[in-house]
Design an enzyme around this catalytic site. Structure first.
Site: not given
Ligand SMILES: [Zn+2]
Length: 384
Positions: A64, A250, A274, A308
Site C-alpha cells: 500500500h 508479527i 502488505d 494495520a
C-alpha cells in the site's frame, strides 16, 4: 539495440549450488546465461558482478505504500518515491494496492498509477491490486468498515475497464460479489479471497468460479476449525489456491509459516509485504486511512491493537521465511518472484533468471543484502 554483459556473478544451478556465470542482456531481456558469452556477443556495457549472487528481482503483489506515501491520496512523486524505495530492497515489480476507500479515491489512485507506469524510476508497476472495497465487515482488519460494500456492476466495471487491475481481493461469500469473480476470470484478472468469512464450501465454490489466491493467508479470514475448515482449511486443501503470506514475524508466527510451506510447497506460497506508509520510516505515530496508528518495533497498530498493515520489505520477508522454513534459498526463491508473476499471468516473462525473460534481477551478498537492482536491463539501484 542495447547490450549489457553482467560478469563475475553466481547463480544457483539445479543442485542449488552457486556457480560462476555471465548474464548477457539484449534490449532489457536475458539473452544468455553461461560461463562464457557466445561468440560474437559484443557488449555496450560490462558490469562486474563482484561475485555476488544473482536472483530474480522480488515481486510484491500486495503493498500500500512506504516513506509516508500511500496509494489512497498518492501523487506521481509519491509513487515514484515508493518505486525507488522498493528497488533499494530488491523489488523489480509490484502491484500498487489501494485499499477500501470511496470510489473517487480509488479512481484517483488508478489514474496516478497510469500516469507513472512506464516512467518508473525504480521498481516497475505491474498493475493494480484492489484490496477492497468488496470485503466482509466481520473480518475487516484495519480496513474502513463504513466503506466496505458489495460489488455493483457500475463501480466494479469502471475499475476493470481501466485495464490496469491485475488482482482483486474480495469476499466471495456474498452472492453480490460472485458475478465479479466470473467477470475477472474472463478478463484474466486474478481474484483472491480476502477479508472473508467464507466457509470451506463457499471457498470451494468460489474456486469453481475462478478464485486462485487467498489474501494474506491466516490474517482477516475464517480460521481452520476441525469441524469447519474455513478459508484457511480451503487454502490448505485446494491446490488451485496460492497463499499470500506476510512474513514479518508479527502477523504470522514462524512455526505457522513453516506449516504452510510444508502443506503448500514452494509453488504455493507468495510472499508479500502488505506495507503501509510508515515503511522505511522510524518508529512513531502515523496515520492509516486517516486513523492514528503507532509503529513500535516495526509493528503498526490502531489504538485498539489491531494490526494495520506492516513495515516489511521484501528482502526481509525472504530472510524471515528462509529462517522459518529452514529450506534452501534456491528452493524458496519462487515464493518471492515466480509464483507472484505466474499467478498474475506474467510467468512467461517475469520471475525467473532464464533466457528470454525480462532482465529484472538483483545481486545480493551472502546475507541476502541487496547490492544491485536491475529492471528490464537498467540498473536502478547500486551499492558498490
Ligand atoms: Zn493490505
Amino acid at each position: 539495440m542495447t547490450t549489457t554483459l553482467l560478469t563475475n556473478t553466481k547463480i544457483f544451478n539445479h543442485q542449488q549450488e552457486l556457480v560462476y556465470s555471465n548474464i548477457g542482456i539484449i534490449d532489457g531481456k536475458i539473452a544468455f546465461i553461461g560461463k562464457e558469452p557466445p561468440q560474437g556477443f559484443v557488449a555496450d556495457e560490462v558490469l562486474d558482478g563482484r561475485s555476488f549472487a544473482a536472483l530474480p528481482g522480488y515481486i510484491d503483489l500486495h503493498t500500500h505504500g512506504a516513506l509516508g506515501h500511500e496509494m489512497i491520496g498518492i501523487d506521481a512523486d509519491g509513487l515514484q518515491a515508493i518505486s525507488q524505495f522498493y528497488a533499494s530492497h530488491g523489488v523489480t515489480g509490484f502491484l500498487a494496492t489501494p485499499w477500501t476507500a470511496p470510489r473517487e479515491d480509488i479512481r484517483k489512485a488508478i489514474e496516478v498509477t497510469q500516469e507513472v507506469m512506464g516512467h518508473e524510476k525504480g521498481a516497475r508497476i505491474l498493475g493494480i491490486h484492489l484490496e477492497g472495497p468488496f470485503l466482509n465487515v466481520a473480518v475487516c482488519g484495519a480496513q474502513d468498515k463504513s466503506m466496505i460494500r458489495t460489488a455493483s456492476r457500475d463501480e466494479a466495471m469502471e475499475y476493470l475497464d481501466s485495464g490496469l487491475v491485475k488482482l482483486i481481493a474480495l469476499a466471495p461469500e456474498f452472492p453480490e460479489n460472485q458475478w465479479l469473480i466470473e467477470e475477472c476470470a474472463k478478463r484474466n484478472i486474478t481474484v483472491a479471497a480476502g477479508h472473508t468469512n467464507a466457509t470451506y464450501v463457499e471457498i470451494k465454490q468460489a474456486v469453481g468460479l475462478g478464485v486462485r489466491q487467498v489474501t494474506h493467508c491466516f490474517n482477516a479470514m475464517r480460521p481452520l476449525n476441525h469441524r469447519e475448515p474455513g478459508v484457511v482449511g480451503a487454502a490448505f486443501d485446494l491446490e488451485k489456491i496460492k497463499c499470500e503470506l506476510i512474513t514479518d514475524n508479527i502477523h504470522i508466527n514462524p512455526v505457522v509459516m513453516r506449516i504452510l510451506y510444508k502443506i503448500k510447497g514452494p509453488e504455493g506460497v507468495i510472499l508479500i509485504t502488505d506495507s503501509i506508509s510508515a515503511t522505511g520510516m522510524p518508529d512513531g505515530n502515523y496515520t492509516f486511512e486517516g486513523m492514528p496508528v503507532t509503529v513500535k518495533d516495526g509493528a503498526v497498530r490502531l489504538a485498539d491493537g489491531t494490526l494495520a498493515g506492516s513495515t516489511l520489505t521484501m528482502d526481509r520477508a525472504f530472510v524471515n521465511f528462509i529462517q522459518a522454513t529452514g529450506a534452501p534459498i534456491a528452493e524458496v526463491l519462487p515464493c518471492t518472484s515466480y509464483n507472484a508473476a505466474q499467478n498474475i499471468g506474467l510467468g512467461d516473462r517475469k520471475g525467473k533468471l532464464a533466457e528470454g525473460y525480462d532482465a529484472a534481477l538483483i545481486l545480493v551478498d551472502q546475507n541476502l543484502h541487496v547490492k544491485l537492482t536491475m529492471v528490464e536491463g537498467s540498473v536502478v539501484y547500486k551499492e558498490f
